[in-house]
Design a protein around this motif. Structure first.
Motif, PDB file in Angstrom:
ATOM      1  N   ASN A   5       0.825  -1.219   0.000  1.00  0.00           N
ATOM      2  CA  ASN A   5       0.000   0.000   0.000  1.00  0.00           C
ATOM      3  C   ASN A   5       0.855   1.264   0.000  1.00  0.00           C
ATOM      4  O   ASN A   5       0.569   2.236   0.719  1.00  0.00           O
ATOM      5  N   GLY A   6       1.916   1.237  -0.796  1.00  0.00           N
ATOM      6  CA  GLY A   6       2.785   2.402  -0.937  1.00  0.00           C
ATOM      7  C   GLY A   6       3.827   2.550   0.152  1.00  0.00           C
ATOM      8  O   GLY A   6       4.669   3.457   0.086  1.00  0.00           O
ATOM      9  N   THR A   7       3.798   1.692   1.153  1.00  0.00           N
ATOM     10  CA  THR A   7       4.781   1.751   2.239  1.00  0.00           C
ATOM     11  C   THR A   7       5.869   0.719   2.012  1.00  0.00           C
ATOM     12  O   THR A   7       5.580  -0.463   1.776  1.00  0.00           O
ATOM     13  N   GLU A   8       7.117   1.146   2.085  1.00  0.00           N
ATOM     14  CA  GLU A   8       8.236   0.238   1.875  1.00  0.00           C
ATOM     15  C   GLU A   8       8.422  -0.640   3.110  1.00  0.00           C
ATOM     16  O   GLU A   8       8.634  -0.141   4.214  1.00  0.00           O
ATOM     17  N   VAL A   9       8.362  -1.954   2.919  1.00  0.00           N
ATOM     18  CA  VAL A   9       8.542  -2.881   4.043  1.00  0.00           C
ATOM     19  C   VAL A   9       9.868  -3.638   3.940  1.00  0.00           C
ATOM     20  O   VAL A   9      10.342  -4.172   4.947  1.00  0.00           O
ATOM     21  N   LEU A  10      10.451  -3.692   2.757  1.00  0.00           N
ATOM     22  CA  LEU A  10      11.796  -4.238   2.569  1.00  0.00           C
ATOM     23  C   LEU A  10      12.592  -3.272   1.715  1.00  0.00           C
ATOM     24  O   LEU A  10      12.106  -2.810   0.673  1.00  0.00           O
ATOM     25  N   ASN A  11      13.807  -2.982   2.148  1.00  0.00           N
ATOM     26  CA  ASN A  11      14.629  -1.996   1.455  1.00  0.00           C
ATOM     27  C   ASN A  11      15.967  -2.606   1.041  1.00  0.00           C
ATOM     28  O   ASN A  11      16.864  -2.768   1.857  1.00  0.00           O
ATOM     29  N   ASN A  12      16.071  -2.960  -0.237  1.00  0.00           N
ATOM     30  CA  ASN A  12      17.347  -3.435  -0.807  1.00  0.00           C
ATOM     31  C   ASN A  12      17.987  -4.548   0.026  1.00  0.00           C
ATOM     32  O   ASN A  12      19.107  -4.422   0.516  1.00  0.00           O
TER      33      ASN A  12
END
Length: 299
Positions: free
Chosen positions: A12-19
């Motif tokens: 829903n537009g929220t980053e939950v995993l980053n690279n």
């Protein structure tokens, strides 16, 4: 065996995993640690093809989980979050379904049931099982067949102390016998320390550190008790392999790579430093966890 490169996921537009970047070698037991909501289960679901990454790639035995889904998934078996079984069937009937779907010989059933501690209970309906028994059955689903990669999400949930010890011994035994690669998450840090070769710490969707367990790659701490403090300090402050020196009231504390332990002893002898005691300390997994993630509230 398993490689994640720049894996990123949004809900829903929220980053939950980053690279997310991880590499797990063949035959390795790799621990995945972090507080609730850190991104562990999301990462594991992506590895298993239950979710697609928005960015990045996942390779299982060099097969892309998105581009070569069927081939990649044929390499793994998984237990994610909690076991899912037919409650109105017995344990052995549930396992027969797995055998049928995955072309596993029925002759494997008896040994698997015995191995996970369900012998004598295998013909009871799963709806009568305790949480621990269901967990054992979930583990049985994973270890059947000849998969090269096992994904285990909190596999000791519901197991009593004996069950946890049995699980630990079983995992070590099967890794040695089958050469299987195991990617495992758990909140039981003492057990992870006993089982894993390497661990990754994740918080708020980011990998904070990847560290070896009981290997020479990690820093150790050595307390040297001496009444020849100035000379002792001068000797070790000039050595490249000493990461840090610190004085305390009865001597010095050294941080160093474990492979140089004998070098330190040789320096003490060669320089005739009067030593009254030596105390070697290695950081426990719990201490490492608290240093990296401690003091941070769960998401």
């Amino acid at each position: 065996m398993l490689s994640l490169t720049n894996v990123t996921k949004y809900f829903n537009g929220t980053e939950v995993l980053n690279n997310i970047n991880l590499n797990v070698k063949e035959g390795e037991i790799f621990g995945f640690l972090g507080p609730n909501g850190a991104g562990k289960s999301t990462t594991m679901k992506i590895i298993c093809g239950l979710l697609n990454p928005d960015k990045g790639t996942v390779l299982i035995n060099n097969k892309d989980i998105v581009k070569a889904r069927t081939s990649a998934l044929s390499e793994l078996s998984a237990l994610i979050e909690s076991p899912k079984m037919y409650p109105y069937l017995s344990a052995v009937e549930n396992l027969k379904q797995i055998c049928r779907l995955d072309n596993i010989p029925l002759s494997d059933l008896a040994d698997t049931i015995d191995l996970v501690g369900l012998k004598g209970k295998e013909n009871e309906k799963v709806k009568t099982y305790s949480l621990g028994m269901k967990q054992r059955l979930g583990i049985a689903q994973v270890i059947m067949g000849n998969k090269k990669l096992w994904i285990l999400d909190e596999p000791t949930n519901g197991l009593d102390a004996n069950g946890v010890i049995e699980f630990r011994n079983m995992i070590k035994k099967l890794r040695k016998e089958k050469g299987v690669t195991i990617f495992i998450s758990s909140h039981k840090l003492d057990e992870m320390e006993r089982i894993c070769d390497k661990v990754a710490f994740i918080h708020a969707g980011e990998i904070k550190s990847i560290e070896y367990i009981n290997k020479h790659d990690e820093n150790c701490s050595l307390k040297i008790f001496t009444n020849d403090l100035p000379n002792c300090l001068a000797i070790f402050q000039k050595l490249d392999y000493i990461e840090k020196t610190e004085k305390f009231e009865a001597g010095i504390i050294l941080e160093y790579k474990d492979e140089h332990f004998n070098d330190i002893l040789n320096e003490l002898v060669n320089n005739k430093i009067n030593v009254t005691n030596i105390s070697k300390e290695e950081k426990t997994l719990e201490e490492r966890y608290l240093n990296i993630i401690g003091g941070v509230k769960n998401d």
